[in-house]
Write a protein that holds these residues in place. Sequence first.
Motif, short mmCIF file in Angstrom:
data_model
loop_
_atom_site.label_atom_id
_atom_site.label_comp_id
_atom_site.label_asym_id
_atom_site.label_seq_id
_atom_site.Cartn_x
_atom_site.Cartn_y
_atom_site.Cartn_z
N TYR A 125 0.72 -1.18 -0.09
CA TYR A 125 0.00 0.15 0.01
C TYR A 125 0.88 1.29 0.10
CZ TYR A 125 -3.12 3.81 1.74
OH TYR A 125 -3.74 5.01 1.85
N PHE A 126 1.94 1.28 0.77
CA PHE A 126 2.66 2.54 1.08
C PHE A 126 3.66 2.89 -0.01
CE2 PHE A 126 1.15 1.68 5.30
CZ PHE A 126 0.85 2.77 5.76
N ASP A 127 4.14 1.93 -0.86
CA ASP A 127 5.12 2.03 -1.74
C ASP A 127 4.62 3.17 -2.64
OD1 ASP A 127 5.66 -0.16 -0.47
OD2 ASP A 127 6.21 -1.43 -2.47
N GLY A 128 6.06 4.12 -2.72
CA GLY A 128 5.61 5.35 -3.61
C GLY A 128 4.79 6.16 -3.02
N LEU A 129 4.29 6.27 -1.81
CA LEU A 129 3.53 7.30 -1.27
C LEU A 129 4.88 8.18 -0.63
CD1 LEU A 129 0.29 5.29 0.34
CD2 LEU A 129 0.80 6.44 -1.94
N ALA A 130 4.23 9.29 0.12
CA ALA A 130 5.27 10.19 0.52
C ALA A 130 5.29 10.70 1.99
CB ALA A 130 5.29 11.42 -0.06
N ILE A 131 6.27 11.21 2.52
CA ILE A 131 6.26 11.92 3.82
C ILE A 131 5.46 13.38 3.67
CG2 ILE A 131 7.63 13.15 5.51
CD1 ILE A 131 9.29 10.66 5.40
N GLU A 136 7.08 18.39 -4.68
CA GLU A 136 8.42 17.80 -4.94
C GLU A 136 9.27 18.20 -3.38
OE1 GLU A 136 6.71 20.42 -6.35
OE2 GLU A 136 8.32 22.35 -6.40
N GLN A 137 8.75 18.74 -2.38
CA GLN A 137 9.39 18.91 -1.04
C GLN A 137 9.04 17.61 -0.23
OE1 GLN A 137 7.21 22.28 0.32
NE2 GLN A 137 9.11 23.70 -0.07
N ARG A 138 8.31 16.77 -0.88
CA ARG A 138 7.99 15.46 0.17
C ARG A 138 8.85 14.32 -0.44
NH1 ARG A 138 2.12 15.67 -2.58
NH2 ARG A 138 1.03 17.26 -1.20
N MET A 139 9.38 13.68 0.65
CA MET A 139 10.39 12.53 0.51
C MET A 139 9.59 11.36 -0.02
SD MET A 139 13.05 10.86 3.02
CE MET A 139 14.17 12.12 2.76
N SER A 140 9.75 10.34 -0.91
CA SER A 140 8.93 9.53 -1.37
C SER A 140 9.19 8.34 -0.41
CB SER A 140 9.36 9.10 -2.90
OG SER A 140 8.94 7.85 -3.18
N ILE A 141 8.40 7.64 -0.29
CA ILE A 141 8.64 6.32 0.64
C ILE A 141 8.91 4.81 -0.72
CG2 ILE A 141 7.36 4.36 1.86
CD1 ILE A 141 5.74 6.77 3.04
N ARG A 142 10.09 4.33 -0.43
CA ARG A 142 10.46 3.30 -1.32
C ARG A 142 9.52 2.20 -1.19
NH1 ARG A 142 16.86 2.91 -1.82
NH2 ARG A 142 17.26 5.05 -3.11
N SER A 143 9.33 1.76 0.35
CA SER A 143 8.45 0.77 0.45
C SER A 143 8.14 0.66 1.88
CB SER A 143 8.95 -0.57 -0.21
OG SER A 143 10.37 -0.98 0.53
N VAL A 144 7.17 -0.34 2.38
CA VAL A 144 6.84 -0.56 3.66
C VAL A 144 6.33 -1.95 3.73
CG1 VAL A 144 5.50 -0.52 5.69
CG2 VAL A 144 6.02 1.70 4.53
N ARG A 145 7.38 -2.78 4.26
CA ARG A 145 7.21 -4.33 4.31
C ARG A 145 7.06 -4.72 5.84
NH1 ARG A 145 6.50 -3.07 -0.07
NH2 ARG A 145 7.23 -3.76 -1.93
N LEU A 146 6.17 -5.89 5.74
CA LEU A 146 6.26 -6.79 7.02
C LEU A 146 7.60 -7.44 6.91
CD1 LEU A 146 4.48 -7.25 9.47
CD2 LEU A 146 3.60 -9.17 8.35
N ALA A 147 8.37 -7.56 8.17
CA ALA A 147 9.50 -8.31 8.23
C ALA A 147 9.39 -9.49 7.75
CB ALA A 147 10.25 -8.05 9.50
N ALA A 148 8.29 -10.14 8.17
CA ALA A 148 7.78 -11.62 7.59
C ALA A 148 7.75 -11.94 6.24
CB ALA A 148 6.74 -12.17 8.39
N ASP A 149 7.47 -10.78 5.53
CA ASP A 149 7.26 -10.85 4.11
C ASP A 149 8.56 -10.42 3.28
OD1 ASP A 149 4.39 -11.27 4.48
OD2 ASP A 149 3.97 -9.32 3.93
N VAL A 150 9.73 -10.39 3.93
CA VAL A 150 10.81 -10.17 3.46
C VAL A 150 12.02 -11.34 3.57
CG1 VAL A 150 12.97 -8.58 3.62
CG2 VAL A 150 10.77 -7.56 3.73
N PRO A 151 12.59 -11.64 2.62
CA PRO A 151 13.74 -12.98 2.63
C PRO A 151 14.25 -12.50 3.76
CG PRO A 151 13.42 -11.99 0.51
CD PRO A 151 12.60 -10.96 1.00
N GLU A 152 14.63 -13.82 4.51
CA GLU A 152 15.52 -13.42 5.56
C GLU A 152 16.78 -12.45 5.41
OE1 GLU A 152 14.26 -17.25 8.65
OE2 GLU A 152 16.47 -16.46 8.51
N ALA A 153 17.36 -12.70 4.18
CA ALA A 153 18.90 -12.08 4.01
C ALA A 153 18.62 -10.79 3.84
CB ALA A 153 19.41 -12.67 2.78
N GLU A 154 17.33 -10.02 3.76
CA GLU A 154 17.16 -8.90 3.68
C GLU A 154 16.54 -8.03 5.01
OE1 GLU A 154 14.79 -8.14 0.04
OE2 GLU A 154 15.97 -9.55 -1.04
N ARG A 155 16.22 -8.69 5.91
CA ARG A 155 15.89 -8.63 7.23
C ARG A 155 16.78 -7.69 7.93
NH1 ARG A 155 12.41 -13.63 9.16
NH2 ARG A 155 11.26 -13.89 7.25
#
Lengths: 309, 309
Positions: free
Chosen positions: A86-92, A238-257
Amino acid sequence: MPATIRRLAVAVALACTPALALAQAPAKGRTMQQVIEASTPADWRALDPQDTLYLDLAGGRVVIELAPGYAPLHAANLRTMAHEHYFDGLAILRVQDNFVTQWGDPDAEDKDKARAFGKASRTLAPEFERAIAKDLPFTRLPDGDVYASEVGFSDGMPVARDPRAGKTWLAHCYGMVGAGRDNGVDTGSGAELYVVIGQEPRQLDRNIALVGRVVQGMELLASLPRGTGALGFYEKPEQRMSIRSVRLAADVPEAERTPLELLRTDTPTFSALVESRRNRRDDWYKVPAGKIGLCNVPLPVRKPATPAH
Amino acid sequence: MPATIRRLAVAVALACTPALALAQAPAKGRTMQQVIEASTPADWRALDPQDTLYLDLAGGRVVIELAPGYAPLHAANLRTMAHEHYFDGLAILRVQDNFVTQWGDPDAEDKDKARAFGKASRTLAPEFERAIAKDLPFTRLPDGDVYASEVGFSDGMPVARDPRAGKTWLAHCYGMVGAGRDNGVDTGSGAELYVVIGQEPRQLDRNIALVGRVVQGMELLASLPRGTGALGFYEKPEQRMSIRSVRLAADVPEAERTPLELLRTDTPTFSALVESRRNRRDDWYKVPAGKIGLCNVPLPVRKPATPAH
């Protein structure tokens, strides 16, 4: 301590008896560093991947621990939103000095552009407080609080309590993460989140759902340029910082946690840590406070000594 | 309030009687905005140019009000240093998240390179607390404090008191400025200053000399990148933001001054403001806190309605 590091004293004044001097200073005389060094593996707990969100920004990763014991509906909704990206590409959207940094969908109000919620709920019942229960951990602090009759820690989260009403709630300390809402108490969902970046805004307690706490990466959210619009909103996209992604740690491969351990808050070691901060023992301090406020207790985080599984 | 501004309610719930509805809500039912709008010129005071420092950075001006009633030696030394342009070209050395931003001479420890002190003192007697006196203003807050027996405001500064010891001191709230020191209590001078950028580090109270408060420009000091060295020191010289100049307002031509007025803290209007923050009245708040902590009281600043002088 605001001396330059070049001049910073490292000597530690130990108020210990000669017999103990070579072994371990008694709890009342130890510095926080000594308390942590004397901790055992049982004093630490690993983050649960099911309760951990990664907020990835250009500058790095913010690690958020959810508090399902206090906000189960919001935690579940955030897991769903993270799972659906949901949050990917959204912003601060907002940074208000000495208050909050807030992120979400810039087009939330635009029906044509707003990000789809998928299986997530658009609104949730309020989770501003909950009943005190026997199985709910609570390590009470000894020095009181301006806002509540009791304060302390519960599973690593700062909490307040009203025993007469039988209620407890998460407290708005630095680094706590909450779910923005409109005027209606049931208008929040977790789709717009904020984190406290200044003095504890405790007036928000019991008025909004806190959902967890930043355990790593606070500096990424606290050092952003303040917005110049009302309430610290950025005035230009353009002042807003973009959100690359929000992930649940359980959804992320262990090597990327990001494996982290947190000091438990229900142990004698934690009590010793609190005491070490109530009465600072290094040479720099001349008048130990003898007290500590809820939001002044540090919550140590470390990388595991051995790789997590 | 962490809702988006687009959705932010502007309605104000007035708990007033019908007879008063068209005139002015009673103090207990007013919002801060209403309190300020009802203020009179006598509720405000102008910054004294003799007690005002301008810290000019590339990003803008930080305005600091000195507190000579609590730190007269440091205030005098800072006036001398500003007059002699001591800080010009020095740098911000340290930004530790949720603690302090600190500036001074990067070469302070290098005898060959260190900035000369001129007529300023290299060290000063400690000014960590002072005697309570009848002519010292004190507006006590009603809700207590974790660290001190009494807290409130004195000439616009947050202060704590120990009436039994007859002592009072400035309190480490967000925006308070202090003078770094080494381990010796008489090793500070004002040549290295810090400002609080996070949760109140009240354990520093009575351990170091606070010298004043930032009244404008806090966002410039709070949003800097955090230093990655120990205690938040910048590890590379190029990471440090340069200080363009520090001037006493009285040394600056009137046309270059930043005229500001501050809400007095010894008036019924200020008490009404405190009450408006203890119990928020806008529709967003469902459970007014009924309390307020010392460092949560806002201290309004405004541009004068008419040009100064």
